[in-house]
Design a protein around this motif. Structure first.
Motif, PDB file in Angstrom:
ATOM      1  N   VAL A   1       9.858 -18.382 -22.321  1.00  0.00           N
ATOM      2  CA  VAL A   1      10.996 -17.673 -21.737  1.00  0.00           C
ATOM      3  C   VAL A   1      10.640 -16.262 -21.282  1.00  0.00           C
ATOM      4  CG1 VAL A   1      13.319 -16.797 -22.189  1.00  0.00           C
ATOM      5  CG2 VAL A   1      12.673 -19.087 -22.960  1.00  0.00           C
ATOM      6  N   PRO A   2       9.966 -15.419 -22.085  1.00  0.00           N
ATOM      7  CA  PRO A   2       9.584 -14.098 -21.538  1.00  0.00           C
ATOM      8  C   PRO A   2       8.675 -14.203 -20.320  1.00  0.00           C
ATOM      9  CG  PRO A   2       9.380 -14.136 -23.934  1.00  0.00           C
ATOM     10  CD  PRO A   2       9.608 -15.540 -23.508  1.00  0.00           C
TER      11      PRO A   2
ATOM     12  N   ILE B   1      19.250 -10.539 -16.143  1.00  0.00           N
ATOM     13  CA  ILE B   1      19.702 -11.899 -16.456  1.00  0.00           C
ATOM     14  C   ILE B   1      18.750 -12.570 -17.440  1.00  0.00           C
ATOM     15  CG2 ILE B   1      20.050 -14.207 -15.489  1.00  0.00           C
ATOM     16  CD1 ILE B   1      21.093 -12.863 -12.957  1.00  0.00           C
ATOM     17  N   VAL B   2      17.436 -12.476 -17.182  1.00  0.00           N
ATOM     18  CA  VAL B   2      16.458 -13.140 -18.057  1.00  0.00           C
ATOM     19  C   VAL B   2      16.488 -12.547 -19.457  1.00  0.00           C
ATOM     20  CG1 VAL B   2      14.007 -13.556 -18.425  1.00  0.00           C
ATOM     21  CG2 VAL B   2      14.971 -13.814 -16.140  1.00  0.00           C
ATOM     22  N   LEU B   3      16.534 -11.229 -19.573  1.00  0.00           N
ATOM     23  CA  LEU B   3      16.556 -10.601 -20.898  1.00  0.00           C
ATOM     24  C   LEU B   3      17.832 -10.948 -21.659  1.00  0.00           C
ATOM     25  CD1 LEU B   3      15.093  -7.036 -20.215  1.00  0.00           C
ATOM     26  CD2 LEU B   3      13.926  -9.055 -21.116  1.00  0.00           C
ATOM     27  N   THR B   4      18.948 -10.995 -20.958  1.00  0.00           N
ATOM     28  CA  THR B   4      20.213 -11.335 -21.616  1.00  0.00           C
ATOM     29  C   THR B   4      20.208 -12.770 -22.118  1.00  0.00           C
ATOM     30  OG1 THR B   4      21.396  -9.761 -20.206  1.00  0.00           O
ATOM     31  CG2 THR B   4      22.706 -11.430 -21.334  1.00  0.00           C
ATOM     32  N   VAL B   5      19.749 -13.689 -21.280  1.00  0.00           N
ATOM     33  CA  VAL B   5      19.691 -15.094 -21.691  1.00  0.00           C
ATOM     34  C   VAL B   5      18.692 -15.284 -22.825  1.00  0.00           C
ATOM     35  CG1 VAL B   5      19.061 -17.413 -20.916  1.00  0.00           C
ATOM     36  CG2 VAL B   5      20.439 -15.950 -19.441  1.00  0.00           C
ATOM     37  N   ALA B   6      17.554 -14.601 -22.760  1.00  0.00           N
ATOM     38  CA  ALA B   6      16.545 -14.720 -23.819  1.00  0.00           C
ATOM     39  C   ALA B   6      17.093 -14.247 -25.158  1.00  0.00           C
ATOM     40  CB  ALA B   6      15.296 -13.921 -23.441  1.00  0.00           C
ATOM     41  N   ALA B   7      17.891 -13.180 -25.150  1.00  0.00           N
ATOM     42  CA  ALA B   7      18.412 -12.645 -26.402  1.00  0.00           C
ATOM     43  C   ALA B   7      19.591 -13.457 -26.934  1.00  0.00           C
ATOM     44  CB  ALA B   7      18.836 -11.187 -26.207  1.00  0.00           C
ATOM     45  N   LEU B   8      20.510 -13.850 -26.057  1.00  0.00           N
ATOM     46  CA  LEU B   8      21.733 -14.503 -26.512  1.00  0.00           C
ATOM     47  C   LEU B   8      21.568 -16.007 -26.705  1.00  0.00           C
ATOM     48  CD1 LEU B   8      24.407 -12.646 -24.326  1.00  0.00           C
ATOM     49  CD2 LEU B   8      23.620 -12.118 -26.651  1.00  0.00           C
ATOM     50  N   LEU B   9      20.852 -16.657 -25.803  1.00  0.00           N
ATOM     51  CA  LEU B   9      20.749 -18.111 -25.864  1.00  0.00           C
ATOM     52  C   LEU B   9      19.564 -18.585 -26.698  1.00  0.00           C
ATOM     53  CD1 LEU B   9      21.953 -20.775 -24.873  1.00  0.00           C
ATOM     54  CD2 LEU B   9      20.505 -20.617 -22.842  1.00  0.00           C
TER      55      LEU B   9
ATOM     56  N   ARG C   1      17.629 -16.492 -28.692  1.00  0.00           N
ATOM     57  CA  ARG C   1      17.448 -15.646 -29.871  1.00  0.00           C
ATOM     58  C   ARG C   1      16.041 -15.057 -29.940  1.00  0.00           C
ATOM     59  NH1 ARG C   1      22.650 -14.698 -31.053  1.00  0.00           N
ATOM     60  NH2 ARG C   1      23.841 -16.636 -31.197  1.00  0.00           N
ATOM     61  N   ILE C   2      15.532 -14.620 -28.802  1.00  0.00           N
ATOM     62  CA  ILE C   2      14.198 -14.019 -28.758  1.00  0.00           C
ATOM     63  C   ILE C   2      14.349 -12.514 -28.922  1.00  0.00           C
ATOM     64  CG2 ILE C   2      12.130 -13.670 -27.360  1.00  0.00           C
ATOM     65  CD1 ILE C   2      12.725 -16.306 -25.986  1.00  0.00           C
ATOM     66  N   PRO C   3      13.769 -11.926 -29.953  1.00  0.00           N
ATOM     67  CA  PRO C   3      13.935 -10.486 -30.159  1.00  0.00           C
ATOM     68  C   PRO C   3      13.083  -9.671 -29.188  1.00  0.00           C
ATOM     69  CG  PRO C   3      12.456 -11.389 -31.810  1.00  0.00           C
ATOM     70  CD  PRO C   3      12.943 -12.559 -30.998  1.00  0.00           C
ATOM     71  N   PHE C   4      13.584  -8.499 -28.835  1.00  0.00           N
ATOM     72  CA  PHE C   4      12.822  -7.549 -28.021  1.00  0.00           C
ATOM     73  C   PHE C   4      12.360  -6.463 -28.977  1.00  0.00           C
ATOM     74  CE2 PHE C   4      11.791  -4.217 -25.133  1.00  0.00           C
ATOM     75  CZ  PHE C   4      11.520  -4.801 -23.909  1.00  0.00           C
ATOM     76  N   THR C   5      11.070  -6.486 -29.326  1.00  0.00           N
ATOM     77  CA  THR C   5      10.582  -5.644 -30.418  1.00  0.00           C
ATOM     78  C   THR C   5       9.824  -4.406 -29.957  1.00  0.00           C
ATOM     79  OG1 THR C   5       8.529  -6.935 -30.582  1.00  0.00           O
ATOM     80  CG2 THR C   5      10.391  -7.664 -31.908  1.00  0.00           C
ATOM     81  N   GLY C   6       9.341  -4.356 -28.715  1.00  0.00           N
ATOM     82  CA  GLY C   6       8.462  -3.290 -28.275  1.00  0.00           C
ATOM     83  C   GLY C   6       9.174  -2.154 -27.574  1.00  0.00           C
ATOM     84  N   SER C   7       8.388  -1.345 -26.867  1.00  0.00           N
ATOM     85  CA  SER C   7       8.893  -0.173 -26.165  1.00  0.00           C
ATOM     86  C   SER C   7       9.586  -0.596 -24.863  1.00  0.00           C
ATOM     87  CB  SER C   7       7.740   0.794 -25.868  1.00  0.00           C
ATOM     88  OG  SER C   7       8.152   1.816 -24.984  1.00  0.00           O
TER      89      SER C   7
END
Length: 388
Positions: free
Chosen positions: A196-197, A256-264, A266-272
């Protein structure tokens, strides 16, 4: 009863082979004149055969490993020599501290961090079952799985010659040591964490290159580009003005991609996030320059679309998106390193999954910047030569 009216088919069946041959010759002449399209039709199957036949490999070998060696004894040297001699792992460095090994794993310079604790051989002889710790970059589960499955066999073959004579009692089951594997960044091996990322790079490549190349070629087809160049606007100003509006389109796609990755997913965004913004901006500009360069070579919108797909195929196959990059031969990796998506995929995976910052992505950030500058220079030179 009134009979139904039947259409007259005599005109449709009146076929002249001479007229057919004339149309056939006309189409051959058109194909000869449209050389870019003919070349793409010939090169596309050749490229697919070469890529799928030689470049694609789902069994990665020679993955880089860093060793945190706290004890240098004959047994540890035998294990590391067997590991390095195998085709699965290449020991590229010895870490002096645990932080140095973690940095190599986080930046992507190493796929494995092998830690041999102090007192390993003494505890082995005593039968205390010492541990060999292996931290694996599991952000790509396919790349990490093959070598991890082989390390146990490599360890058995490495220690077997040492378990002779006075140490023959160590020839037992289970073995007198324990290999502990920690799968970092994706412990559950969820493929969506890897795919997904990376889809962000694929989507931006496909849309930015295609939209730019087709839009500018359409201007040339309609003759409005020549009218624009007749004004005091310079070629560099045209290039900047024509490409920058599409940055907004790219920003919407990123959101759109970041929102779907986080909400659908459940991929965390951990970096800077700042490092991510810099990298994605450079990547969008690089794709826009690539589309602009294609538009200077294409005569029609159809040619621009065909050239875009000709670029898109190796971008998908040689970037590490679908298949492990380390499993490809050297010539395929060299081509992949010249593609902006290859460096962006590494950056986005490191930032999203590995808590990376600017220091961790510099190894891919400067090649991405260099590719952007090269594409912009070529697009500007080609644009001025074809439309002056």
């Amino acid at each position: 009863m009134k009979r139904p009216h039947l259409p007259d088919l005599s005109g449709l069946l009146d076929v002249s082979w001479s007229r057919i041959f004339a149309v056939f010759l006309k189409e051959l002449v058109q194909m000869r004149r449209d050389r870019p399209t003919f070349a793409i039709m010939i090169m596309m199957p050749v490229m697919q055969l070469v890529l799928f036949g030689f470049a694609i490999n789902t069994d990665p070998r020679h993955l880089p490993a860093v060793v945190e060696l706290r004890e240098d004894t004959p047994m540890t040297r035998a294990f590391l020599a067997s590991l390095d001699a195998s085709s699965y792992v290449d020991i590229v460095a010895v870490a002096r501290t645990a932080e140095e090994g973690e940095a190599a794993l986080r930046s992507g310079n190493a796929a494995y961090l092998i830690s041999i604790p102090e007192g390993f051989e003494r505890r082995l002889v005593r039968g205390e079952r010492p541990q060999i710790l292996i931290a694996a970059d599991a952000s790509d589960p396919v790349a990490a799985g093959g070598a991890l499955g082989a390390i146990e066999r490599i360890a058995q073959s490495a220690f077997a010659p040492e378990f002779n004579g006075p140490l023959a009692y160590l020839q037992q089951a289970p073995p007198p040591y324990e290999i502990v594997v920690h799968r970092r960044y994706n412990p559950a091996g969820v493929s969506a964490f890897n795919i997904v990322p990376a889809l962000l790079g694929v989507i931006l490549t496909m849309t930015m290159v295609m939209i730019t190349s087709i839009a500018l070629t359409r201007e040339t087809e309609r003759g409005t580009m020549e009218n624009l160049l007749a004004t005091p606007v310079r070629p560099l100003e045209v290039m900047i003005g024509k490409t920058t509006p599409y940055i907004g389109v790219g920003a919407i796609q990123v959101a759109i991609v970041l929102t779907v990755a986080a909400l659908l997913f459940r991929i965390p965004f951990t970096g800077s996030f700042l490092a991510f913004l810099v990298a994605v901006t450079l990547f969008i500009f690089a794709n826009l320059m690539l589309g602009y360069l294609i538009s200077t070579a294409a005569r029609t919108q159809m040619q621009a679309m065909q050239m875009t797909f000709f670029i898109f195929l190796p971008s998908i196959l040689l970037s590490g998106f679908m298949f492990p990059f380390a499993a490809m031969p050297g010539w395929a990796q060299a081509i992949g390193e010249a593609l902006p998506i290859t460096h962006f995929l590494r950056i986005v995976r490191e930032i999203v999954l590995k808590d990376a910052g600017f220091g961790d992505i510099l190894g891919d950030l400067w090649p991405l910047t260099l590719i952007l500058l090269v594409l912009a220079s070529l697009a500007l030179l080609r644009f001025r030569r074809t439309l002056d």
